[in-house]
Design a protein around this motif. Sequence first.
Motif, short mmCIF file in Angstrom:
data_model
loop_
_atom_site.label_atom_id
_atom_site.label_comp_id
_atom_site.label_asym_id
_atom_site.label_seq_id
_atom_site.Cartn_x
_atom_site.Cartn_y
_atom_site.Cartn_z
N TYR A 77 -4.33 -10.32 -41.73
CA TYR A 77 -4.24 -9.65 -40.42
C TYR A 77 -5.62 -9.65 -39.79
CZ TYR A 77 -3.12 -6.35 -36.72
OH TYR A 77 -2.93 -5.78 -35.48
N VAL A 78 -5.68 -9.97 -38.49
CA VAL A 78 -6.96 -9.95 -37.77
C VAL A 78 -6.85 -8.95 -36.63
CG1 VAL A 78 -8.78 -11.33 -36.72
CG2 VAL A 78 -7.10 -12.43 -38.19
N ALA A 79 -7.81 -8.05 -36.55
CA ALA A 79 -7.84 -7.04 -35.49
C ALA A 79 -9.11 -7.22 -34.66
CB ALA A 79 -7.82 -5.64 -36.11
N ARG A 80 -8.97 -6.96 -33.36
CA ARG A 80 -10.10 -7.09 -32.43
C ARG A 80 -10.23 -5.79 -31.64
NH1 ARG A 80 -10.44 -11.99 -27.92
NH2 ARG A 80 -12.70 -11.91 -27.58
N ASN A 81 -11.45 -5.41 -31.30
CA ASN A 81 -11.61 -4.15 -30.57
C ASN A 81 -10.81 -4.16 -29.27
OD1 ASN A 81 -13.49 -4.25 -28.00
ND2 ASN A 81 -14.42 -5.68 -29.46
N ALA A 82 -10.31 -2.99 -28.89
CA ALA A 82 -9.34 -2.87 -27.80
C ALA A 82 -9.88 -3.38 -26.46
CB ALA A 82 -8.91 -1.41 -27.66
N LYS A 83 -11.16 -3.17 -26.20
CA LYS A 83 -11.71 -3.54 -24.88
C LYS A 83 -11.75 -5.06 -24.71
CE LYS A 83 -14.43 0.66 -24.39
NZ LYS A 83 -15.78 1.24 -24.28
N ASP A 84 -12.33 -5.75 -25.68
CA ASP A 84 -12.36 -7.22 -25.60
C ASP A 84 -10.95 -7.80 -25.69
OD1 ASP A 84 -15.09 -7.78 -25.25
OD2 ASP A 84 -15.49 -7.52 -27.38
N ASN A 85 -10.10 -7.15 -26.49
CA ASN A 85 -8.73 -7.63 -26.64
C ASN A 85 -7.99 -7.54 -25.29
OD1 ASN A 85 -6.61 -7.39 -29.57
ND2 ASN A 85 -6.22 -8.50 -27.68
N ALA A 86 -8.19 -6.45 -24.58
CA ALA A 86 -7.53 -6.26 -23.28
C ALA A 86 -7.99 -7.32 -22.27
CB ALA A 86 -7.80 -4.86 -22.74
N VAL A 87 -9.30 -7.58 -22.24
CA VAL A 87 -9.85 -8.57 -21.31
C VAL A 87 -9.27 -9.96 -21.61
CG1 VAL A 87 -11.96 -9.82 -20.67
CG2 VAL A 87 -11.98 -7.32 -20.80
N SER A 88 -9.27 -10.31 -22.88
CA SER A 88 -8.77 -11.62 -23.28
C SER A 88 -7.28 -11.77 -22.96
CB SER A 88 -9.02 -11.83 -24.78
OG SER A 88 -8.69 -13.14 -25.15
N TYR A 89 -6.53 -10.70 -23.21
CA TYR A 89 -5.09 -10.71 -22.95
C TYR A 89 -4.82 -10.87 -21.44
CZ TYR A 89 -0.33 -9.59 -24.70
OH TYR A 89 0.98 -9.65 -25.10
N PHE A 90 -5.64 -10.22 -20.62
CA PHE A 90 -5.49 -10.31 -19.16
C PHE A 90 -5.62 -11.77 -18.70
CE2 PHE A 90 -7.78 -10.24 -14.98
CZ PHE A 90 -6.69 -9.87 -14.19
N ASP A 118 -3.12 -7.18 -11.06
CA ASP A 118 -4.59 -7.16 -11.02
C ASP A 118 -5.15 -6.49 -12.28
OD1 ASP A 118 -4.40 -4.40 -10.68
OD2 ASP A 118 -4.77 -4.46 -8.52
N TRP A 119 -6.45 -6.59 -12.44
CA TRP A 119 -7.10 -6.11 -13.67
C TRP A 119 -6.89 -4.60 -13.87
CZ3 TRP A 119 -8.59 -6.17 -18.34
CH2 TRP A 119 -9.60 -5.33 -18.84
N ASN A 120 -7.00 -3.83 -12.80
CA ASN A 120 -6.87 -2.38 -12.94
C ASN A 120 -5.47 -1.98 -13.40
OD1 ASN A 120 -8.20 0.23 -12.63
ND2 ASN A 120 -6.68 0.60 -11.04
N SER A 121 -4.43 -2.57 -12.79
CA SER A 121 -3.07 -2.22 -13.20
C SER A 121 -2.76 -2.76 -14.60
CB SER A 121 -2.05 -2.74 -12.18
OG SER A 121 -2.06 -4.14 -12.12
N PHE A 122 -3.34 -3.92 -14.93
CA PHE A 122 -3.15 -4.48 -16.27
C PHE A 122 -3.73 -3.53 -17.32
CE2 PHE A 122 -4.35 -6.92 -19.99
CZ PHE A 122 -3.27 -7.77 -20.19
N LEU A 123 -4.93 -3.02 -17.04
CA LEU A 123 -5.60 -2.13 -18.00
C LEU A 123 -4.79 -0.85 -18.21
CD1 LEU A 123 -8.19 -2.14 -19.69
CD2 LEU A 123 -9.32 -0.88 -17.86
N GLN A 124 -4.20 -0.34 -17.13
CA GLN A 124 -3.34 0.85 -17.25
C GLN A 124 -2.15 0.55 -18.16
OE1 GLN A 124 -3.73 3.98 -16.23
NE2 GLN A 124 -5.71 3.46 -15.34
N ARG A 125 -1.53 -0.61 -17.95
CA ARG A 125 -0.38 -1.00 -18.77
C ARG A 125 -0.78 -1.20 -20.22
NH1 ARG A 125 2.07 -5.53 -18.47
NH2 ARG A 125 0.83 -6.67 -16.97
N PHE A 126 -1.99 -1.75 -20.43
CA PHE A 126 -2.49 -1.95 -21.80
C PHE A 126 -2.58 -0.60 -22.52
CE2 PHE A 126 -5.65 -2.42 -25.12
CZ PHE A 126 -5.39 -3.68 -25.65
N MET A 127 -3.13 0.39 -21.82
CA MET A 127 -3.27 1.72 -22.43
C MET A 127 -1.90 2.34 -22.70
SD MET A 127 -6.61 3.51 -20.70
CE MET A 127 -6.37 3.12 -18.99
N GLU A 128 -0.94 2.05 -21.84
CA GLU A 128 0.42 2.60 -22.02
C GLU A 128 1.23 1.81 -23.05
OE1 GLU A 128 1.98 2.44 -18.06
OE2 GLU A 128 0.42 3.78 -17.30
N GLY A 129 0.70 0.69 -23.52
CA GLY A 129 1.43 -0.13 -24.49
C GLY A 129 2.50 -1.00 -23.87
N LYS A 130 2.46 -1.16 -22.54
CA LYS A 130 3.46 -1.99 -21.85
C LYS A 130 2.98 -3.44 -21.79
CE LYS A 130 5.88 1.59 -19.32
NZ LYS A 130 5.11 2.81 -19.33
#
Length: 291
Positions: free
Chosen positions: A124-137, A151-163
């Motif tokens: 299993y490989v885990a990456r810190n949430a901030k870099d992971n969110a940017v890469s996923y975007f 957009d990035w702001n709405s994406f980040l909100q969804r990331f935090m919500e697990g959507k």
Amino acid sequence: MELPPRPKLFDFHGVSMTNYFTDNWENVQNFKARPDDILIATYPKAGTTWVSYILDMLCFGHSERQNLVPVYERVPFLEMHIPSFPSGVAELNKMSTSPRLIKTHLPVQFIPKSFWEQNCKIVYVARNAKDNAVSYFHFDRMNMAQPEPGDWNSFLQRFMEGKMVFGSWYDHVTGWWEKKQSHSKLLYLFFEDMVEDTGRELDRLCSFLGVSPSAEEKENVRERAQFDNMKKNNMTNYSTDTAMDFKISPFMRKGKVGDWKNHFTVHQNEQFDEHLQKSMTETDLKFRTTI
């Protein structure tokens, strides 16, 4: 080949998914793992391709197929089921190589039970949430088989919500971390450690897999697995995947620790840190966002 419209997210047993990963569910759940199968499990954009390529070289050496067969065919994606593409299960069932290297993004509770019954090795490989969110975007921007990122702001909100496809980052990394306590053949790696000292993490992988490459072979693996070399390699950079639009963004973008600083505003960072702290109170799992 023309792709269908981008898929929509929906709730699937409490996890956000798209039909590309649920349409073949019965076959995925009934998948027959073999004792020597090696499962590579990650949240999306946490270093999956990197570790897949390293494991492929450690298990099979530098063979001709590495120059001819893309890594995503050498390491099939278990749950993938996109029309006009071969399904992951079908690809795995016809594989003759041993061990089979298998990729999954499934949260731990969705893993087919045969992997536990056969006591398979899992990386299993885990990456810190901030870099992971940017890469996923950026990945969602260029991958037409993913939902529209917005957009990035709405994406980040969804990331935090697990959507996100495959659900919450928080649940994913902590669920697998807890599983490590009960499944002895689970090696939990951190993306940041791999960037900091690839050679050291390679040694851990060799020890876990029970392989003993020579110093020269190990150095060859380390060299080939460097980000810039993989980014130039058409067999690892996904340039042959028709679902991805490289005019928007490359599949392999930066591979760095700390690129989140180029995306997060001060307010976003404060909000994210507060949410991260709340979401991770029940676990001793810790991440680094810089090295």
